[in-house]
Design a protein around this motif. Structure first.
Motif, PDB file in Angstrom:
ATOM      1  N   LEU A  95       0.826  -1.204   0.000  1.00 18.56           N
ATOM      2  CA  LEU A  95       0.000   0.000   0.000  1.00 18.56           C
ATOM      3  C   LEU A  95       0.857   1.249   0.000  1.00 18.56           C
ATOM      4  O   LEU A  95       0.600   2.203  -0.754  1.00 18.56           O
ATOM      5  CB  LEU A  95      -0.929  -0.001   1.219  1.00 18.56           C
ATOM      6  N   LEU A  96       1.903   1.258   0.826  1.00 18.60           N
ATOM      7  CA  LEU A  96       2.780   2.428   0.893  1.00 18.60           C
ATOM      8  C   LEU A  96       3.539   2.636  -0.407  1.00 18.60           C
ATOM      9  O   LEU A  96       3.848   3.771  -0.784  1.00 18.60           O
ATOM     10  CB  LEU A  96       3.758   2.278   2.065  1.00 18.60           C
ATOM     11  N   GLN A  97       3.836   1.552  -1.123  1.00 16.52           N
ATOM     12  CA  GLN A  97       4.547   1.680  -2.395  1.00 16.52           C
ATOM     13  C   GLN A  97       3.710   2.369  -3.461  1.00 16.52           C
ATOM     14  O   GLN A  97       4.244   2.890  -4.433  1.00 16.52           O
ATOM     15  CB  GLN A  97       4.985   0.289  -2.869  1.00 16.52           C
ATOM     16  N   MET A  98       2.370   2.378  -3.265  1.00 15.82           N
ATOM     17  CA  MET A  98       1.510   3.133  -4.178  1.00 15.82           C
ATOM     18  C   MET A  98       1.666   4.636  -3.977  1.00 15.82           C
ATOM     19  O   MET A  98       1.345   5.429  -4.870  1.00 15.82           O
ATOM     20  CB  MET A  98       0.044   2.762  -3.949  1.00 15.82           C
ATOM     21  N   LEU A  99       2.143   5.019  -2.784  1.00 14.84           N
ATOM     22  CA  LEU A  99       2.190   6.436  -2.429  1.00 14.84           C
ATOM     23  C   LEU A  99       3.595   7.024  -2.474  1.00 14.84           C
ATOM     24  O   LEU A  99       3.756   8.242  -2.603  1.00 14.84           O
ATOM     25  CB  LEU A  99       1.616   6.636  -1.017  1.00 14.84           C
ATOM     26  N   GLY A 100       4.621   6.197  -2.327  1.00 12.76           N
ATOM     27  CA  GLY A 100       5.965   6.739  -2.285  1.00 12.76           C
ATOM     28  C   GLY A 100       7.018   5.652  -2.346  1.00 12.76           C
ATOM     29  O   GLY A 100       6.727   4.480  -2.592  1.00 12.76           O
ATOM     30  N   HIS A 101       8.251   6.059  -2.111  1.00  8.57           N
ATOM     31  CA  HIS A 101       9.386   5.137  -2.192  1.00  8.57           C
ATOM     32  C   HIS A 101      10.145   5.160  -0.864  1.00  8.57           C
ATOM     33  O   HIS A 101      10.246   6.211  -0.219  1.00  8.57           O
ATOM     34  CB  HIS A 101      10.320   5.542  -3.333  1.00  8.57           C
ATOM     35  N   PRO A 102      10.694   4.004  -0.455  1.00 10.50           N
ATOM     36  CA  PRO A 102      11.428   3.969   0.819  1.00 10.50           C
ATOM     37  C   PRO A 102      12.819   4.576   0.686  1.00 10.50           C
ATOM     38  O   PRO A 102      13.449   4.492  -0.373  1.00 10.50           O
ATOM     39  CB  PRO A 102      11.501   2.469   1.121  1.00 10.50           C
ATOM     40  N   ASN A 103      13.282   5.208   1.765  1.00  3.36           N
ATOM     41  CA  ASN A 103      14.653   5.703   1.792  1.00  3.36           C
ATOM     42  C   ASN A 103      15.552   4.660   2.455  1.00  3.36           C
ATOM     43  O   ASN A 103      15.136   3.512   2.682  1.00  3.36           O
ATOM     44  CB  ASN A 103      14.736   7.067   2.489  1.00  3.36           C
ATOM     45  N   SER A 104      16.767   5.042   2.784  1.00  2.66           N
ATOM     46  CA  SER A 104      17.738   4.087   3.325  1.00  2.66           C
ATOM     47  C   SER A 104      17.331   3.532   4.683  1.00  2.66           C
ATOM     48  O   SER A 104      17.807   2.468   5.089  1.00  2.66           O
ATOM     49  CB  SER A 104      19.112   4.759   3.432  1.00  2.66           C
ATOM     50  N   THR A 105      16.455   4.216   5.400  1.00  5.91           N
ATOM     51  CA  THR A 105      16.011   3.745   6.717  1.00  5.91           C
ATOM     52  C   THR A 105      14.742   2.912   6.630  1.00  5.91           C
ATOM     53  O   THR A 105      14.228   2.452   7.655  1.00  5.91           O
ATOM     54  CB  THR A 105      15.773   4.937   7.664  1.00  5.91           C
ATOM     55  N   GLY A 106      14.202   2.731   5.417  1.00  7.71           N
ATOM     56  CA  GLY A 106      12.960   1.983   5.259  1.00  7.71           C
ATOM     57  C   GLY A 106      11.715   2.832   5.424  1.00  7.71           C
ATOM     58  O   GLY A 106      10.597   2.314   5.376  1.00  7.71           O
ATOM     59  N   THR A 107      11.903   4.138   5.619  1.00  2.46           N
ATOM     60  CA  THR A 107      10.777   5.060   5.743  1.00  2.46           C
ATOM     61  C   THR A 107      10.337   5.515   4.347  1.00  2.46           C
ATOM     62  O   THR A 107      11.175   5.892   3.517  1.00  2.46           O
ATOM     63  CB  THR A 107      11.178   6.290   6.581  1.00  2.46           C
ATOM     64  N   TYR A 108       9.040   5.503   4.116  1.00  3.25           N
ATOM     65  CA  TYR A 108       8.515   5.870   2.802  1.00  3.25           C
ATOM     66  C   TYR A 108       8.272   7.375   2.733  1.00  3.25           C
ATOM     67  O   TYR A 108       7.595   7.948   3.588  1.00  3.25           O
ATOM     68  CB  TYR A 108       7.219   5.122   2.522  1.00  3.25           C
ATOM     69  N   GLU A 109       8.860   7.997   1.716  1.00  4.40           N
ATOM     70  CA  GLU A 109       8.659   9.421   1.488  1.00  4.40           C
ATOM     71  C   GLU A 109       7.468   9.597   0.535  1.00  4.40           C
ATOM     72  O   GLU A 109       7.540   9.190  -0.618  1.00  4.40           O
ATOM     73  CB  GLU A 109       9.920  10.044   0.891  1.00  4.40           C
ATOM     74  N   ILE A 110       6.401  10.191   1.066  1.00  2.00           N
ATOM     75  CA  ILE A 110       5.174  10.360   0.292  1.00  2.00           C
ATOM     76  C   ILE A 110       5.094  11.784  -0.233  1.00  2.00           C
ATOM     77  O   ILE A 110       5.178  12.750   0.534  1.00  2.00           O
ATOM     78  CB  ILE A 110       3.940  10.049   1.155  1.00  2.00           C
ATOM     79  N   ASN A 111       4.947  11.917  -1.515  1.00  2.00           N
ATOM     80  CA  ASN A 111       4.773  13.226  -2.152  1.00  2.00           C
ATOM     81  C   ASN A 111       3.683  13.061  -3.203  1.00  2.00           C
ATOM     82  O   ASN A 111       3.943  12.640  -4.334  1.00  2.00           O
ATOM     83  CB  ASN A 111       6.083  13.696  -2.789  1.00  2.00           C
ATOM     84  N   TYR A 112       2.464  13.378  -2.792  1.00  2.00           N
ATOM     85  CA  TYR A 112       1.299  13.093  -3.632  1.00  2.00           C
ATOM     86  C   TYR A 112       0.472  14.357  -3.761  1.00  2.00           C
ATOM     87  O   TYR A 112       0.309  15.104  -2.789  1.00  2.00           O
ATOM     88  CB  TYR A 112       0.464  11.982  -2.997  1.00  2.00           C
ATOM     89  N   GLN A 113      -0.046  14.618  -4.961  1.00  2.09           N
ATOM     90  CA  GLN A 113      -0.861  15.809  -5.144  1.00  2.09           C
ATOM     91  C   GLN A 113      -2.063  15.513  -6.037  1.00  2.09           C
ATOM     92  O   GLN A 113      -2.074  14.551  -6.783  1.00  2.09           O
ATOM     93  CB  GLN A 113      -0.032  16.953  -5.735  1.00  2.09           C
ATOM     94  N   GLY A 114      -3.073  16.349  -5.898  1.00  2.00           N
ATOM     95  CA  GLY A 114      -4.288  16.185  -6.675  1.00  2.00           C
ATOM     96  C   GLY A 114      -5.135  17.442  -6.588  1.00  2.00           C
ATOM     97  O   GLY A 114      -4.678  18.491  -6.119  1.00  2.00           O
ATOM     98  N   LYS A 115      -6.381  17.337  -6.998  1.00  2.00           N
ATOM     99  CA  LYS A 115      -7.256  18.501  -7.034  1.00  2.00           C
ATOM    100  C   LYS A 115      -8.630  18.154  -6.502  1.00  2.00           C
ATOM    101  O   LYS A 115      -9.176  17.089  -6.797  1.00  2.00           O
ATOM    102  CB  LYS A 115      -7.381  19.008  -8.478  1.00  2.00           C
ATOM    103  N   PHE A 116      -9.181  19.062  -5.685  1.00  2.00           N
ATOM    104  CA  PHE A 116     -10.554  18.932  -5.240  1.00  2.00           C
ATOM    105  C   PHE A 116     -11.471  19.444  -6.349  1.00  2.00           C
ATOM    106  O   PHE A 116     -11.216  20.484  -6.954  1.00  2.00           O
ATOM    107  CB  PHE A 116     -10.808  19.716  -3.954  1.00  2.00           C
ATOM    108  N   THR A 117     -12.548  18.720  -6.599  1.00  2.00           N
ATOM    109  CA  THR A 117     -13.457  19.087  -7.683  1.00  2.00           C
ATOM    110  C   THR A 117     -14.847  19.348  -7.179  1.00  2.00           C
ATOM    111  O   THR A 117     -15.830  19.023  -7.835  1.00  2.00           O
ATOM    112  CB  THR A 117     -13.479  17.953  -8.726  1.00  2.00           C
ATOM    113  N   TYR A 118     -14.971  19.916  -5.972  1.00  2.00           N
ATOM    114  CA  TYR A 118     -16.296  20.164  -5.392  1.00  2.00           C
ATOM    115  C   TYR A 118     -17.053  21.176  -6.245  1.00  2.00           C
ATOM    116  O   TYR A 118     -16.503  22.179  -6.644  1.00  2.00           O
ATOM    117  CB  TYR A 118     -16.123  20.711  -3.963  1.00  2.00           C
TER     118      TYR A 118
END
Length: 267
Positions: free
Chosen positions: A244-267
């Motif tokens: 699931l986390l791999q859908m959102l980001g990539h792990p760094n050397s410590t195994g922590t996933y860096e998430i950088n995700y963007q989108g738009k609200f369409t209300y």
């Protein structure tokens, strides 16, 4: 004889004051009655609302009425109801209640001043599934749970978040379903604030699968959101959630996933 003469002068003077007070009270009472009974559509026609703000399908009275749609710049809010005291009419303070067929419900005290909108005692609720309908996310996941937004006091205009006091988002019963499995994330609390005109959601939570720390920034003018966060899988059950986390980001050397995700609200 002089005392009696002075008494005769004072008595008519008091009578004049009494008549004057009665006349003022009558005029005020009549004015309040007229305003109280005035159709909301006629009152709103004489009010200069902030740019980009207007209502459709107005009915009821100025102190207790409704509108089918409230337009605020690019946004639409349906099934709006309001109430106000007579004093509120003069101070421009109303209580708004909404029950949007798209799933957003709640109420808030609201006032306008110099093009800004000030809200206080805001309480809004929406299901996670309905909220995601307004985003442009494309992940193959199903999300259930509920979101409750509470704001003590905040000031906005059509494009900027200017001030936020004691704002938070409570998430309850968050479950994520994916083709790889289901994950019960549970409950969490996120803080709300304003920074450089952006609405900031502070993400910090621990669940059985991972801990997350970061922010979501929302640009009201462009309706864009961006998530910047770090998610660290737990030792016990972290392996279950790595797909699931791999859908959102990539792990760094410590195994922590860096998430950088963007989108738009369409209300």
């Amino acid at each position: 004889m002089k005392v009696a003469s002075q008494f005769k002068q004072i008595k008519p003077l008091k009578l004049k004051y009494q008549l004057l007070i009665m006349a003022v009270v009558f005029i005020l009472a009549f004015f309040v009655f007229v305003v109280y009974q005035a159709p909301a559509s006629k009152i709103l026609a004489k009010i200069d609302l902030p740019k980009g703000v207007y209502l459709e399908g107005v009915s009821g009275r100025a102190v207790d009425g409704s509108a089918k749609v409230l337009h605020v710049d690019k946004y639409e809010y349906k099934n709006i109801h309001w109430s106000a005291s007579i004093l509120g009419l003069f101070t421009g303070t109303y209580t708004l209640m909404m029950s949007d067929p798209k799933g957003l419900t709640g109420k808030t005290d609201i006032s306008y001043k110099d093009g800004d909108v000030e809200v206080s005692n805001m309480h809004l609720t929406i299901s996670f599934g309905n909220m995601l309908k307004y985003t442009s996310y494309s992940l193959p996941v199903d999300v259930t749970g509920n979101i409750a937004v509470s704001v003590g006091n905040a000031v906005f205009n059509a494009n900027r978040c200017k001030k936020m006091v004691s704002g938070n988002i409570d998430i309850t019963g968050l479950d994520v379903g994916t083709p790889l499995g289901n994950y019960s994330i549970g409950d969490g609390v996120m803080g709300l604030s304003c920074r450089n005109g952006l609405l900031i959601v502070k993400l910090k939570q621990e669940n059985p699968y991972f801990s997350i720390d970061g922010n979501m920034e929302y640009d009201m003018k462009e309706q864009l959101y961006r998530v910047k966060a770090f998610a660290k899988p737990s030792q016990e059950r972290g392996a279950e959630v790595r797909p699931l986390l791999q859908m959102l980001g990539h792990p760094n050397s410590t195994g922590t996933y860096e998430i950088n995700y963007q989108g738009k609200f369409t209300y």
